[in-house]
Motif scaffolding. Structure first.
Motif, PDB file in Angstrom:
ATOM      1  N   ALA A 126       0.825  -1.174   0.114  1.00  0.00           N
ATOM      2  CA  ALA A 126      -0.102  -0.088   0.012  1.00  0.00           C
ATOM      3  C   ALA A 126       0.755   1.452  -0.039  1.00  0.00           C
ATOM      4  O   ALA A 126       2.045   1.273   0.462  1.00  0.00           O
ATOM      5  N   HIS A 127       0.191   2.507  -0.467  1.00  0.00           N
ATOM      6  CA  HIS A 127       1.153   3.355  -0.458  1.00  0.00           C
ATOM      7  C   HIS A 127       0.193   4.310   0.568  1.00  0.00           C
ATOM      8  O   HIS A 127      -1.067   4.384   0.620  1.00  0.00           O
ATOM      9  N   HIS A 128       0.913   5.129   1.298  1.00  0.00           N
ATOM     10  CA  HIS A 128       0.504   5.985   2.281  1.00  0.00           C
ATOM     11  C   HIS A 128       0.960   7.414   2.011  1.00  0.00           C
ATOM     12  O   HIS A 128       1.847   8.026   2.513  1.00  0.00           O
ATOM     13  N   PRO A 129       0.345   8.437   1.107  1.00  0.00           N
ATOM     14  CA  PRO A 129       0.467   9.416   0.714  1.00  0.00           C
ATOM     15  C   PRO A 129       0.650  10.620   1.787  1.00  0.00           C
ATOM     16  O   PRO A 129       1.233  11.544   1.484  1.00  0.00           O
ATOM     17  N   GLU A 130      -0.169  10.184   2.880  1.00  0.00           N
ATOM     18  CA  GLU A 130      -0.310  11.213   4.077  1.00  0.00           C
ATOM     19  C   GLU A 130       0.974  11.160   4.812  1.00  0.00           C
ATOM     20  O   GLU A 130       1.197  12.032   5.780  1.00  0.00           O
ATOM     21  N   GLN A 131       1.915  10.237   4.610  1.00  0.00           N
ATOM     22  CA  GLN A 131       2.969  10.132   5.520  1.00  0.00           C
ATOM     23  C   GLN A 131       4.132  10.934   5.196  1.00  0.00           C
ATOM     24  O   GLN A 131       4.539  10.921   3.751  1.00  0.00           O
ATOM     25  N   PRO A 132       4.746  11.580   5.824  1.00  0.00           N
ATOM     26  CA  PRO A 132       5.934  12.653   5.383  1.00  0.00           C
ATOM     27  C   PRO A 132       6.932  11.664   4.961  1.00  0.00           C
ATOM     28  O   PRO A 132       7.298  10.550   5.883  1.00  0.00           O
ATOM     29  N   LEU A 133       7.705  12.008   4.104  1.00  0.00           N
ATOM     30  CA  LEU A 133       9.032  11.221   3.565  1.00  0.00           C
ATOM     31  C   LEU A 133      10.088  11.653   4.567  1.00  0.00           C
ATOM     32  O   LEU A 133      10.319  12.772   5.223  1.00  0.00           O
ATOM     33  N   ASP A 134      11.117  10.683   4.824  1.00  0.00           N
ATOM     34  CA  ASP A 134      12.455  11.176   5.417  1.00  0.00           C
ATOM     35  C   ASP A 134      13.052  12.452   4.855  1.00  0.00           C
ATOM     36  O   ASP A 134      13.017  12.900   3.828  1.00  0.00           O
ATOM     37  N   THR A 135      13.528  13.145   6.016  1.00  0.00           N
ATOM     38  CA  THR A 135      14.401  14.245   5.875  1.00  0.00           C
ATOM     39  C   THR A 135      15.359  14.264   4.799  1.00  0.00           C
ATOM     40  O   THR A 135      15.934  13.204   4.617  1.00  0.00           O
ATOM     41  N   GLY A 136      15.075  15.315   3.640  1.00  0.00           N
ATOM     42  CA  GLY A 136      16.041  15.316   2.585  1.00  0.00           C
ATOM     43  C   GLY A 136      15.338  14.658   1.474  1.00  0.00           C
ATOM     44  O   GLY A 136      15.832  15.023   0.269  1.00  0.00           O
ATOM     45  N   ILE A 137      14.346  13.737   1.425  1.00  0.00           N
ATOM     46  CA  ILE A 137      13.811  13.230   0.147  1.00  0.00           C
ATOM     47  C   ILE A 137      12.996  14.110  -0.251  1.00  0.00           C
ATOM     48  O   ILE A 137      12.019  14.775   0.372  1.00  0.00           O
ATOM     49  N   VAL A 138      13.018  14.632  -1.619  1.00  0.00           N
ATOM     50  CA  VAL A 138      12.391  15.581  -2.158  1.00  0.00           C
ATOM     51  C   VAL A 138      10.988  15.396  -2.646  1.00  0.00           C
ATOM     52  O   VAL A 138       9.984  15.767  -2.534  1.00  0.00           O
ATOM     53  N   ARG A 139      11.297  13.837  -3.525  1.00  0.00           N
ATOM     54  CA  ARG A 139      10.069  13.344  -4.200  1.00  0.00           C
ATOM     55  C   ARG A 139      10.435  11.797  -4.523  1.00  0.00           C
ATOM     56  O   ARG A 139      11.479  11.228  -4.349  1.00  0.00           O
TER      57      ARG A 139
END
Length: 161
Positions: free
Chosen positions: A98-111
């Motif tokens: 599953a994809h969790h689009p509401e989850q913030p990505l790790d620091t430094g990850i742009v996209r």
């Protein structure tokens, strides 16, 4: 005095969907770089657990490793210190969850991006490591090893105090 050689262990997820590979674009000291979801193995986890964790933290996708692609070594210089560093990458392929689009990505990850093999090859000068392309090429060549080739002793799973 001679400093002992200790490679840094990383785990990487090679995730393919519909002929495209999940890549992350991240800020580094050398500018924006491309990588597969990957990171350092943490204390108290197996390589498979670490890979699943890193995939979720960096891409917001659940991932379950089902096979080991291989173990890869590469050297680089740490940008902050200039220190010579060797990385041991354990690369896995498996099942995308599953994809969790509401989850913030790790620091430094742009996209996150989904790239074709041709796009990955054409962007090799932007890869965080020379191992990125090698892992994808091995995946495309059908390289797969059973997870049983990695044995984790139970005491590894005890988190140090």
């Amino acid at each position: 005095m001679h400093k002992p050689w200790k490679p840094s262990v990383t785990v990487a997820a090679i995730i393919e969907r519909d002929g495209r590979f999940l890549m992350i674009e991240e800020e580094t000291a050398l500018g924006l770089r491309l990588n597969t979801p990957a990171g350092h193995l943490d204390p108290g986890e197996t390589p498979e657990q670490g890979c699943a964790r890193e995939a979720l933290e960096e891409s917001a996708y659940e991932f379950r490793p089902t096979a080991l692609l291989g173990m890869y070594l590469a050297r680089s210089r740490k940008n902050s210190t200039g220190e010579d560093q060797t990385y041991l990458r354990l690369a896995f392929c498996g099942e995308l969850g599953a994809h969790h689009p509401e989850q913030p990505l790790d620091t430094g990850i742009v996209r996150t991006l989904w790239m074709t093999p041709q796009e990955v090859r054409a962007s090799a000068d932007r890869h965080r490591s020379p191992l990125v392309l090698q892992c994808i090429e091995d995946y495309l060549a059908g390289v797969r090893h059973p997870l049983s080739v990695i044995y984790t002793h139970p005491d590894v799973l005890i988190t140090p105090a």
